[in-house]
Design a protein around this motif. Structure first.
Motif, PDB file in Angstrom:
ATOM      1  N   ILE A 152      39.168 -47.917  40.825  1.00  0.00           N
ATOM      2  CA  ILE A 152      38.320 -49.071  41.633  1.00  0.00           C
ATOM      3  C   ILE A 152      39.080 -49.722  42.640  1.00  0.00           C
ATOM      4  CG2 ILE A 152      36.832 -50.991  41.232  1.00  0.00           C
ATOM      5  CD1 ILE A 152      35.513 -48.556  40.065  1.00  0.00           C
ATOM      6  N   ILE A 153      38.736 -49.690  43.945  1.00  0.00           N
ATOM      7  CA  ILE A 153      39.533 -50.451  44.826  1.00  0.00           C
ATOM      8  C   ILE A 153      38.649 -51.698  45.224  1.00  0.00           C
ATOM      9  CG2 ILE A 153      40.747 -50.431  46.969  1.00  0.00           C
ATOM     10  CD1 ILE A 153      41.866 -48.330  44.936  1.00  0.00           C
ATOM     11  N   GLY A 154      38.953 -52.729  44.635  1.00  0.00           N
ATOM     12  CA  GLY A 154      38.249 -54.071  44.662  1.00  0.00           C
ATOM     13  C   GLY A 154      37.484 -54.321  43.516  1.00  0.00           C
ATOM     14  N   MET A 155      38.041 -55.107  42.699  1.00  0.00           N
ATOM     15  CA  MET A 155      37.368 -55.253  41.168  1.00  0.00           C
ATOM     16  C   MET A 155      36.336 -56.743  41.241  1.00  0.00           C
ATOM     17  SD  MET A 155      37.076 -53.440  38.702  1.00  0.00           S
ATOM     18  CE  MET A 155      37.309 -53.310  37.044  1.00  0.00           C
ATOM     19  N   GLY A 156      35.455 -56.516  42.284  1.00  0.00           N
ATOM     20  CA  GLY A 156      34.516 -57.781  42.420  1.00  0.00           C
ATOM     21  C   GLY A 156      33.300 -57.398  41.327  1.00  0.00           C
ATOM     22  N   ARG A 157      32.271 -58.027  41.824  1.00  0.00           N
ATOM     23  CA  ARG A 157      31.035 -57.896  40.879  1.00  0.00           C
ATOM     24  C   ARG A 157      30.584 -56.536  40.963  1.00  0.00           C
ATOM     25  NH1 ARG A 157      29.385 -62.385  44.106  1.00  0.00           N
ATOM     26  NH2 ARG A 157      28.930 -64.240  42.844  1.00  0.00           N
ATOM     27  N   ILE A 158      30.388 -55.687  42.248  1.00  0.00           N
ATOM     28  CA  ILE A 158      29.934 -54.460  42.186  1.00  0.00           C
ATOM     29  C   ILE A 158      31.062 -53.342  41.755  1.00  0.00           C
ATOM     30  CG2 ILE A 158      29.343 -52.435  43.753  1.00  0.00           C
ATOM     31  CD1 ILE A 158      28.330 -54.654  45.837  1.00  0.00           C
ATOM     32  N   GLY A 159      32.386 -53.563  42.110  1.00  0.00           N
ATOM     33  CA  GLY A 159      33.365 -52.774  41.283  1.00  0.00           C
ATOM     34  C   GLY A 159      33.359 -52.749  39.973  1.00  0.00           C
ATOM     35  N   LYS A 160      33.378 -53.884  39.130  1.00  0.00           N
ATOM     36  CA  LYS A 160      33.173 -53.983  37.800  1.00  0.00           C
ATOM     37  C   LYS A 160      31.934 -53.286  37.239  1.00  0.00           C
ATOM     38  CE  LYS A 160      35.430 -58.463  37.251  1.00  0.00           C
ATOM     39  NZ  LYS A 160      35.393 -59.765  36.871  1.00  0.00           N
ATOM     40  N   ALA A 161      30.813 -53.509  38.027  1.00  0.00           N
ATOM     41  CA  ALA A 161      29.435 -52.833  37.387  1.00  0.00           C
ATOM     42  C   ALA A 161      29.602 -51.364  37.633  1.00  0.00           C
ATOM     43  CB  ALA A 161      28.296 -53.398  38.374  1.00  0.00           C
ATOM     44  N   THR A 162      30.449 -50.781  38.676  1.00  0.00           N
ATOM     45  CA  THR A 162      30.353 -49.513  38.488  1.00  0.00           C
ATOM     46  C   THR A 162      31.355 -48.893  37.527  1.00  0.00           C
ATOM     47  OG1 THR A 162      30.322 -49.458  41.163  1.00  0.00           O
ATOM     48  CG2 THR A 162      31.357 -47.436  40.164  1.00  0.00           C
ATOM     49  N   ALA A 163      32.498 -49.695  37.406  1.00  0.00           N
ATOM     50  CA  ALA A 163      33.476 -49.361  36.009  1.00  0.00           C
ATOM     51  C   ALA A 163      32.798 -49.251  34.787  1.00  0.00           C
ATOM     52  CB  ALA A 163      34.623 -50.505  36.163  1.00  0.00           C
ATOM     53  N   ARG A 164      31.688 -50.373  34.609  1.00  0.00           N
ATOM     54  CA  ARG A 164      31.238 -50.414  33.373  1.00  0.00           C
ATOM     55  C   ARG A 164      30.512 -49.207  33.067  1.00  0.00           C
ATOM     56  NH1 ARG A 164      29.519 -55.664  34.889  1.00  0.00           N
ATOM     57  NH2 ARG A 164      27.579 -54.881  35.434  1.00  0.00           N
ATOM     58  N   ARG A 165      29.555 -48.683  34.153  1.00  0.00           N
ATOM     59  CA  ARG A 165      28.830 -47.604  34.219  1.00  0.00           C
ATOM     60  C   ARG A 165      29.712 -45.979  33.685  1.00  0.00           C
ATOM     61  NH1 ARG A 165      26.226 -51.183  36.497  1.00  0.00           N
ATOM     62  NH2 ARG A 165      23.878 -51.201  37.180  1.00  0.00           N
ATOM     63  N   ALA A 166      30.738 -46.147  34.394  1.00  0.00           N
ATOM     64  CA  ALA A 166      31.799 -45.005  34.332  1.00  0.00           C
ATOM     65  C   ALA A 166      32.476 -44.916  32.892  1.00  0.00           C
ATOM     66  CB  ALA A 166      32.993 -45.075  35.159  1.00  0.00           C
ATOM     67  N   HIS A 167      32.624 -46.083  32.429  1.00  0.00           N
ATOM     68  CA  HIS A 167      33.422 -46.381  31.304  1.00  0.00           C
ATOM     69  C   HIS A 167      32.455 -46.088  30.016  1.00  0.00           C
ATOM     70  CE1 HIS A 167      36.338 -47.229  28.000  1.00  0.00           C
ATOM     71  NE2 HIS A 167      35.687 -48.249  27.668  1.00  0.00           N
ATOM     72  N   PHE A 168      31.493 -46.910  30.155  1.00  0.00           N
ATOM     73  CA  PHE A 168      30.378 -46.830  28.739  1.00  0.00           C
ATOM     74  C   PHE A 168      29.645 -45.694  28.917  1.00  0.00           C
ATOM     75  CE2 PHE A 168      31.785 -51.348  28.999  1.00  0.00           C
ATOM     76  CZ  PHE A 168      32.150 -51.481  27.673  1.00  0.00           C
ATOM     77  N   GLY A 169      29.285 -45.258  29.984  1.00  0.00           N
ATOM     78  CA  GLY A 169      28.182 -44.360  30.230  1.00  0.00           C
ATOM     79  C   GLY A 169      28.878 -42.844  29.953  1.00  0.00           C
ATOM     80  N   PHE A 170      30.160 -42.608  30.595  1.00  0.00           N
ATOM     81  CA  PHE A 170      30.814 -41.410  30.818  1.00  0.00           C
ATOM     82  C   PHE A 170      32.326 -41.162  30.092  1.00  0.00           C
ATOM     83  CE2 PHE A 170      27.642 -41.751  33.932  1.00  0.00           C
ATOM     84  CZ  PHE A 170      26.855 -40.555  34.170  1.00  0.00           C
ATOM     85  N   GLY A 171      32.550 -42.285  29.341  1.00  0.00           N
ATOM     86  CA  GLY A 171      33.718 -42.388  28.826  1.00  0.00           C
ATOM     87  C   GLY A 171      35.030 -42.170  29.558  1.00  0.00           C
ATOM     88  N   MET A 172      35.141 -42.744  30.625  1.00  0.00           N
ATOM     89  CA  MET A 172      35.925 -42.809  31.865  1.00  0.00           C
ATOM     90  C   MET A 172      36.968 -43.798  31.772  1.00  0.00           C
ATOM     91  SD  MET A 172      33.843 -41.762  35.369  1.00  0.00           S
ATOM     92  CE  MET A 172      35.164 -40.896  36.178  1.00  0.00           C
ATOM     93  N   ASP A 173      38.095 -43.273  31.733  1.00  0.00           N
ATOM     94  CA  ASP A 173      39.182 -44.270  31.866  1.00  0.00           C
ATOM     95  C   ASP A 173      39.169 -45.194  33.220  1.00  0.00           C
ATOM     96  OD1 ASP A 173      40.423 -43.817  29.357  1.00  0.00           O
ATOM     97  OD2 ASP A 173      41.613 -42.219  30.216  1.00  0.00           O
ATOM     98  N   VAL A 174      39.633 -46.435  33.202  1.00  0.00           N
ATOM     99  CA  VAL A 174      39.418 -47.254  34.498  1.00  0.00           C
ATOM    100  C   VAL A 174      40.706 -47.817  34.750  1.00  0.00           C
ATOM    101  CG1 VAL A 174      38.270 -49.414  35.623  1.00  0.00           C
ATOM    102  CG2 VAL A 174      36.935 -47.872  33.917  1.00  0.00           C
ATOM    103  N   VAL A 175      41.026 -47.707  36.024  1.00  0.00           N
ATOM    104  CA  VAL A 175      42.289 -48.186  36.596  1.00  0.00           C
ATOM    105  C   VAL A 175      41.631 -49.052  37.791  1.00  0.00           C
ATOM    106  CG1 VAL A 175      44.042 -46.674  35.530  1.00  0.00           C
ATOM    107  CG2 VAL A 175      43.067 -46.190  37.779  1.00  0.00           C
ATOM    108  N   PHE A 176      42.434 -49.872  38.425  1.00  0.00           N
ATOM    109  CA  PHE A 176      41.934 -50.528  39.655  1.00  0.00           C
ATOM    110  C   PHE A 176      43.050 -51.253  40.192  1.00  0.00           C
ATOM    111  CE2 PHE A 176      41.537 -53.970  36.541  1.00  0.00           C
ATOM    112  CZ  PHE A 176      41.639 -55.150  37.067  1.00  0.00           C
ATOM    113  N   TYR A 177      42.856 -51.703  41.540  1.00  0.00           N
ATOM    114  CA  TYR A 177      43.626 -52.398  42.455  1.00  0.00           C
ATOM    115  C   TYR A 177      42.676 -53.812  42.881  1.00  0.00           C
ATOM    116  CZ  TYR A 177      46.037 -54.571  46.239  1.00  0.00           C
ATOM    117  OH  TYR A 177      46.874 -55.310  47.153  1.00  0.00           O
TER     118      TYR A 177
END
Length: 322
Positions: A152-177
């Protein structure tokens, strides 16, 4: 007398009704973007202009002297299309609509991510054209999403919401700047790792999702050098602003196989989209649909109303950006 306002594009009927009750309102019934001359005239005739991302308001669009307009109530969270310094010089307040479009934009980011990885757009085009010959083991092999790493590039509201979907929905690891330090319950529960540079994120991520502001500071943030720094089989997702990506460099990276594909909801100079992008099968393209649900567009409009009412009643506006 009620304040005179002009709404530059058609808004949901529910919001237009409220605006017409609260203000002396002029609607753009043609729903065609106003010209620069029309916008300059609006500055001289209306107390407030309610623009959208399709209205370019550079410094040249503002009057040289005084303006009748005292408020720009932007319909949208991004405001890089407005020269806020020019607004400040004229004493014009600028507001936006944060928060209400977070989930829908994150949904579109995941739609693009899944669509381009699994070749959904390409598959639908094949089927609709009548060219599908039936199932076979080697047909339209895509890329697995579950268990991969999203950057995720830009961990604001939308970045966090996208990361949540990826992590909890698809078991994705999350890295961000993110430019500033982010350390909160939301990122900790996802075990999201903040890396020191964009390049560090690009080196690890199978999918890179952009959620940073547009404008001069981030123009061509993803240029040829950074696209080359992505993993060779990685995908780029952009639901932020079109100018964050150097489109010609992206086209070259896609054509050469430097990256595997891209999912784009925004474009530099939209609605114009380069023909090269439109021809590519490893790109999923959407016409700026990030906030395009009835619930969200109404909520955005009501945010503008809330800001405008507060402004003309002499109260602090909730969502002032300039």
């Amino acid at each position: 007398m009620k304040p005179r306002i002009i709404v530059t594009r058609r808004w949901p009927a529910t919001v237009e009704k409220v605006l017409s009750e609260q203000f002396e309102t002029t609607f753009n019934t043609s729903d065609v973007p106003l010209t620069q001359d029309q916008l300059r005239t609006a500055f001289a005739e209306y107390d407030a202009i309610l623009p959208t991302v399709s209205d370019s308001l550079p410094a040249a669009a503002f009057p040289e002297g005084t303006a009748c307009t005292r408020l720009l109530g932007n319909f949208g969270v991004g405001f890089s299309h407005i020269d806020t310094e020019a607004a400040r010089r004229l004493g014009i307040t600028v507001t936006n609509t944060p928060g209400v479009l977070t989930d829908c934009t994150a949904d579109i980011a995941m739609t693009l991510l899944l669509g381009v990885a699994r070749r959904a757009g390409e598959g639908e085009r094949e089927l609709r054209s009548g060219n599908w010959t039936g199932w076979r083991p080697t047909h339209m092999i895509g890329s697995r999403v579950s268990g991969k790493t999203i950057g995720i590039i830009g961990m604001g509201r939308i970045g966090k919401a996208t990361a949540r979907r990826a992590h909890f929905g698809f078991g994705m690891d999350v890295v961000f700047y993110n430019r500033s330090k982010v350390d909160d319950d939301e990122t900790r529960i996802m075990a999201a790792r903040q890396l020191p540079t964009i390049e560090d994120v690009l080196a690890e991520a199978d999918f890179v999702s952009l959620h940073c502001p547009g404008g001069a500071a981030n123009r061509h943030l993803m240029d040829g050098r950074r696209l080359a720094a992505m993993k060779r089989g990685a995908f780029l997702i952009n639901t932020a602003r079109g100018d964050v990506v150097d489109q010609q460099a992206l086209i070259a990276a896609l054509q050469s196989g430097t990256i595997a594909g891209a999912g784009l909801d925004v474009f530099d100079g939209e609605p114009a989209v380069p023909e090269a992008l439109r021809r590519m099968e490893n790109v999923m393209l959407l016409p700026h649909l990030g906030s395009a649900t009835e619930e969200t567009r109404v909520a955005m409009g009501m945010k503008v109303v809330e800001n405008a009412v507060a402004f003309f009643e002499g109260r602090d506006v909730p969502d002032r950006v300039a």
